[in-house]
Design an enzyme around this catalytic site. Structure first.
Site, mmCIF file in Angstrom:
data_model
loop_
_atom_site.group_PDB
_atom_site.id
_atom_site.type_symbol
_atom_site.label_atom_id
_atom_site.label_comp_id
_atom_site.label_asym_id
_atom_site.label_seq_id
_atom_site.Cartn_x
_atom_site.Cartn_y
_atom_site.Cartn_z
ATOM 1 N N SER A 249 0.826 -1.196 0.000
ATOM 2 C CA SER A 249 0.000 0.000 0.000
ATOM 3 C C SER A 249 0.868 1.255 0.000
ATOM 4 O O SER A 249 1.636 1.468 -0.943
ATOM 5 C CB SER A 249 -0.962 -0.047 1.189
ATOM 6 O OG SER A 249 -2.004 0.879 1.040
ATOM 7 N N ASP B 6 -10.385 -3.428 -4.778
ATOM 8 C CA ASP B 6 -9.503 -2.479 -4.114
ATOM 9 C C ASP B 6 -9.468 -1.191 -4.923
ATOM 10 O O ASP B 6 -9.170 -1.223 -6.123
ATOM 11 C CB ASP B 6 -8.096 -3.089 -4.016
ATOM 12 C CG ASP B 6 -7.098 -2.218 -3.275
ATOM 13 O OD1 ASP B 6 -7.425 -1.084 -2.906
ATOM 14 O OD2 ASP B 6 -5.960 -2.686 -3.073
ATOM 15 N N HIS C 281 -8.029 -5.236 -0.642
ATOM 16 C CA HIS C 281 -6.867 -4.585 -0.046
ATOM 17 C C HIS C 281 -6.549 -5.252 1.295
ATOM 18 O O HIS C 281 -7.451 -5.684 2.012
ATOM 19 C CB HIS C 281 -7.178 -3.105 0.170
ATOM 20 C CG HIS C 281 -5.970 -2.260 0.414
ATOM 21 N ND1 HIS C 281 -5.116 -1.881 -0.591
ATOM 22 C CD2 HIS C 281 -5.473 -1.715 1.556
ATOM 23 C CE1 HIS C 281 -4.150 -1.137 -0.089
ATOM 24 N NE2 HIS C 281 -4.329 -1.028 1.225
#
Length: 352
Positions: A197, A291, A321
């Site tokens: 991320s 996501d 995610h």
């Protein structure tokens, strides 16, 4: 950047109690259906008392149950141990003067004297929440499966320290690892970067830093669902607008607390697709179908290929995610782990 228009984004103060931004306009689209094992993890979040991050101040968001907590809850329902795998030892060392500038070094407990590959890993959390404790699963797995030293970097958080503090910390930690890894039994000729991320962004940005600073280059970059594209019209911003555990409104929330000015949104350290991507190491990009950052990874891969880099990108179906650290309970995560580990083995010249 981060799912919001620079025309309407105001930046927060440096206070962890600063009120959240106004929510973006609602999007009616429903995300694709998650695989049953992924949904089992998502169902744990409300049971654990998780509240929508985008409605909270940073100080309250930081104490919310995480996706990692939800995965552990599923493990407990299956009678599985949630204790850290003892096959790896850990120790924390400072790389800077601030208490939040430290690394957690994972090392196989049965390590011999032979030099081992080194992976510098950056955790996620939008540069505002989470820490090396939240993101323990992936570094521990990579250390075990690759018989490698994994250096998980803790960096200063926003809004107390805003952009580019986290990038500066990522670079400083990389430089520090290059200088010190040999003393832990690490082989810096077999060094990779990895992250999830926000950390996936830091991994690529740090490779650019190494190139521009003429430092030892990593042999590979593993970037898992990275923040990489400032466009408002990416497909996943809409089709995964209401996804869990990350939605498009949360992307606006992170950007609100992380940035100083609207110009930050176009900085190539954040908007990686606009950076000079030439002459970067071979790169693996992992994305989840459900996501809002899916299109970031897909467009980053396209931009890297256009720059002449060797890059592979895969979007794993039925997962969301934060799935990457859930390989013990989510099949899609297990598959993504196997793919990433195989790519790193090849980069390190590991044949078994």
């Amino acid at each position: 950047m981060l799912g919001c228009s620079t025309a309407v984004l105001a930046q927060s103060s440096n206070s962890v109690n600063a009120a959240p931004p106004s929510p973006p306009s609602a999007v009616a689209a429903q995300p694709p259906k998650a695989a049953a094992d992924m949904q089992m993890v998502l169902d744990q979040l409300p049971l654990l008392g998780a509240k929508p991050i985008e409605t909270l101040t940073p100080v309250k968001a930081r104490i919310q149950p995480s996706a990692a907590d939800a995965a552990k809850a599923v493990m407990r329902t299956k009678g599985m141990s949630t204790a850290p795998d003892p096959a790896m030892t850990t120790r924390d060392l400072p790389y800077g003067s601030d208490p939040m500038q430290y690394v957690r070094i994972y090392k196989p407990a049965n390590a011999t004297g032979a030099p081992m590959p080194v992976i510098v890993y950056y955790h996620g959390g939008g540069w505002v929440i989470a820490d090396v404790n939240t993101y323990d699963a992936a570094p521990r797995l990579l250390s075990k499966q690759l018989n490698a030293i994994v250096v998980s970097v803790e960096y200063r958080h926003a809004p107390e320290f805003k952009f580019p503090a986290q990038h500066d910390d990522a670079y400083a930690a990389y430089d520090w690892v290059l200088q010190n890894a040999q003393s832990w039994g690490g082989d810096t000729s077999k060094l990779a970067l990895a992250g999830e991320s926000a950390g996936g962004n830091l991994a690529v940005a740090t490779a650019i830093h190494a190139r521009d600073s003429k430092l030892t280059m990593p042999v590979h970059v593993l970037s898992v669902y990275p923040i990489a594209n400032s466009s408002m019209i990416l497909p996943s911003r809409t089709d995964a607008a209401n996804a869990k555990p990350l939605n498009t409104a949360m992307l606006k929330w992170f950007g609100y607390y992380y940035t100083n000015t609207m110009a930050d949104m176009q900085d190539p350290r954040l908007n990686l697709v606009g950076a000079n991507l030439r002459d970067l190491p071979p790169t693996t990009i992992v994305n989840a179908q459900i996501d809002p950052l899916r299109s970031d990874g897909e467009t980053l891969a396209a931009a890297m290929k256009s720059a002449g880099d060797k890059v592979e990108q895969r979007t794993f179906p039925g997962v969301t995610h934060e799935f990457f650290g859930m390989g013990t309970v989510v099949r899609g995560a297990y598959d993504a782990n196997a793919y990433a580990i195989a790519r790193l083995k090849a980069a390190f010249g590991i044949r078994n």
